[in-house]
Design a protein around this motif. Structure first.
Motif, PDB file in Angstrom:
ATOM      1  N   UNK A  47       0.796  -1.219   0.000  1.00  0.00           N
ATOM      2  CA  UNK A  47       0.000   0.000   0.000  1.00  0.00           C
ATOM      3  C   UNK A  47       0.826   1.265   0.000  1.00  0.00           C
ATOM      4  N   UNK A  48       2.100   1.144  -0.394  1.00  0.00           N
ATOM      5  CA  UNK A  48       3.009   2.288  -0.365  1.00  0.00           C
ATOM      6  C   UNK A  48       3.098   2.950  -1.740  1.00  0.00           C
ATOM      7  N   UNK A  49       3.629   4.168  -1.736  1.00  0.00           N
ATOM      8  CA  UNK A  49       3.986   4.859  -2.966  1.00  0.00           C
ATOM      9  C   UNK A  49       5.498   5.092  -2.953  1.00  0.00           C
ATOM     10  N   UNK A  50       6.085   5.173  -4.154  1.00  0.00           N
ATOM     11  CA  UNK A  50       5.463   5.130  -5.470  1.00  0.00           C
ATOM     12  C   UNK A  50       5.277   3.691  -5.954  1.00  0.00           C
ATOM     13  N   UNK A  51       4.451   3.574  -6.998  1.00  0.00           N
ATOM     14  CA  UNK A  51       4.404   2.360  -7.782  1.00  0.00           C
ATOM     15  C   UNK A  51       4.093   2.772  -9.213  1.00  0.00           C
ATOM     16  N   UNK A  52       4.323   1.864 -10.138  1.00  0.00           N
ATOM     17  CA  UNK A  52       4.117   2.180 -11.551  1.00  0.00           C
ATOM     18  C   UNK A  52       3.228   1.119 -12.190  1.00  0.00           C
ATOM     19  N   UNK A  53       2.552   1.556 -13.240  1.00  0.00           N
ATOM     20  CA  UNK A  53       1.795   0.671 -14.115  1.00  0.00           C
ATOM     21  C   UNK A  53       2.464   0.753 -15.480  1.00  0.00           C
ATOM     22  N   UNK A  54       3.076  -0.349 -15.891  1.00  0.00           N
ATOM     23  CA  UNK A  54       3.811  -0.397 -17.153  1.00  0.00           C
ATOM     24  C   UNK A  54       2.968  -1.188 -18.148  1.00  0.00           C
ATOM     25  N   UNK A  55       2.063  -0.471 -18.816  1.00  0.00           N
ATOM     26  CA  UNK A  55       1.173  -1.134 -19.773  1.00  0.00           C
ATOM     27  C   UNK A  55       0.484  -2.353 -19.165  1.00  0.00           C
ATOM     28  N   UNK A  56      -0.028  -2.173 -17.938  1.00  0.00           N
ATOM     29  CA  UNK A  56      -0.753  -3.235 -17.276  1.00  0.00           C
ATOM     30  C   UNK A  56       0.076  -4.081 -16.331  1.00  0.00           C
ATOM     31  N   UNK A  57       1.394  -3.843 -16.274  1.00  0.00           N
ATOM     32  CA  UNK A  57       2.276  -4.583 -15.370  1.00  0.00           C
ATOM     33  C   UNK A  57       2.599  -3.683 -14.184  1.00  0.00           C
ATOM     34  N   UNK A  58       2.140  -4.076 -12.995  1.00  0.00           N
ATOM     35  CA  UNK A  58       2.328  -3.250 -11.803  1.00  0.00           C
ATOM     36  C   UNK A  58       3.658  -3.579 -11.140  1.00  0.00           C
ATOM     37  N   UNK A  59       4.339  -2.534 -10.662  1.00  0.00           N
ATOM     38  CA  UNK A  59       5.631  -2.715  -9.999  1.00  0.00           C
ATOM     39  C   UNK A  59       5.763  -1.676  -8.894  1.00  0.00           C
TER      40      UNK A  59
END
Length: 217
Positions: A47-59
């Motif tokens: 539940x932390x930030x940051x995170x990314x959405x890479x064309x549907x791939x969450x990291x």
């Protein structure tokens, strides 16, 4: 397109944002607060930030995202070419985050969100931050960047961490502890002259002003 979730108040968010700008990657910022909401936990398991959405791939996790960017966009590398330089850049980044930024968290929560903070906690934080800065100083190599000739992970961290610690120690302790870092002022000017850093710092200031306005209202 990469979507970057978080807030410009977060140094970890800003570290990733800087890397994206330095690499010339097309990205979209999505203002997001940390949360235990189920939908967000699907993207960022803690539940932390940051995170990314890479064309549907969450990291999630800022350093993991940096390493992904290095693998995906190797031409604009943010690590020095040799193994020793690469290790030094990673070491400095880790030291800045663990030993300088982390001890400043109680000061940040007090200054930005009004959390209680007694004199004992202030002294403990100041002692830990000073020790961390001394450790970082032992590894500095302004040639001209922190880890040598190349703008690297170390500088991403420094540009994101040092302003936070400068602001928080000045506001809460009445003195800017980052001034103890040898060569800080000249290095700060170098950072300010870099377009990606200047933009990130400006966006951070806007976000801080908006937070202050919300608290005042």
């Amino acid at each position: 397109m990469i979507k970057l979730y978080g807030t410009p108040i977060s140094p970890y968010y800003n570290k990733v944002k800087l890397a994206l700008m330095e690499k010339g990657v097309n990205f979209e910022e999505v203002l997001t607060a940390p949360s235990q909401d189920a939908a967000l936990l699907d993207m960022s398991p803690m539940g932390k930030i940051p995170f990314v959405d890479i064309n549907g791939y969450a990291l999630a996790e800022s350093t993991v995202i940096l390493e992904w960017l290095e693998d995906a966009y190797p031409t604009a590398s943010l690590l020095p070419p040799g193994p020793n330089g690469r290790a030094r850049a990673r070491e400095l980044m880790t030291m800045l985050e663990l030993y300088v930024l982390a001890p400043s968290a109680p000061l940040l929560r007090h200054a930005l969100f009004g959390r209680p903070l007694d004199d004992s906690a202030k002294t403990e934080a100041a002692t830990a931050i000073e020790r961390g800065l001394q450790a970082v100083a032992r590894r500095l190599d302004y040639a001209p960047w922190l880890a040598g000739q190349d703008f690297s992970f170390a500088d991403l961290a420094a540009a994101s961490v040092l302003p936070v610690v400068s602001d928080m120690t000045t506001a809460v302790l009445g003195r800017d502890l980052t001034q103890q870092l040898p060569g800080r002022d000249g290095y700060w000017q170098q950072l300010a002259a870099r377009p990606s850093v200047a933009r990130m710092w400006a966006d951070r200031e806007v976000a801080l002003q908006a937070l202050a306005a919300r608290r005042a209202g």
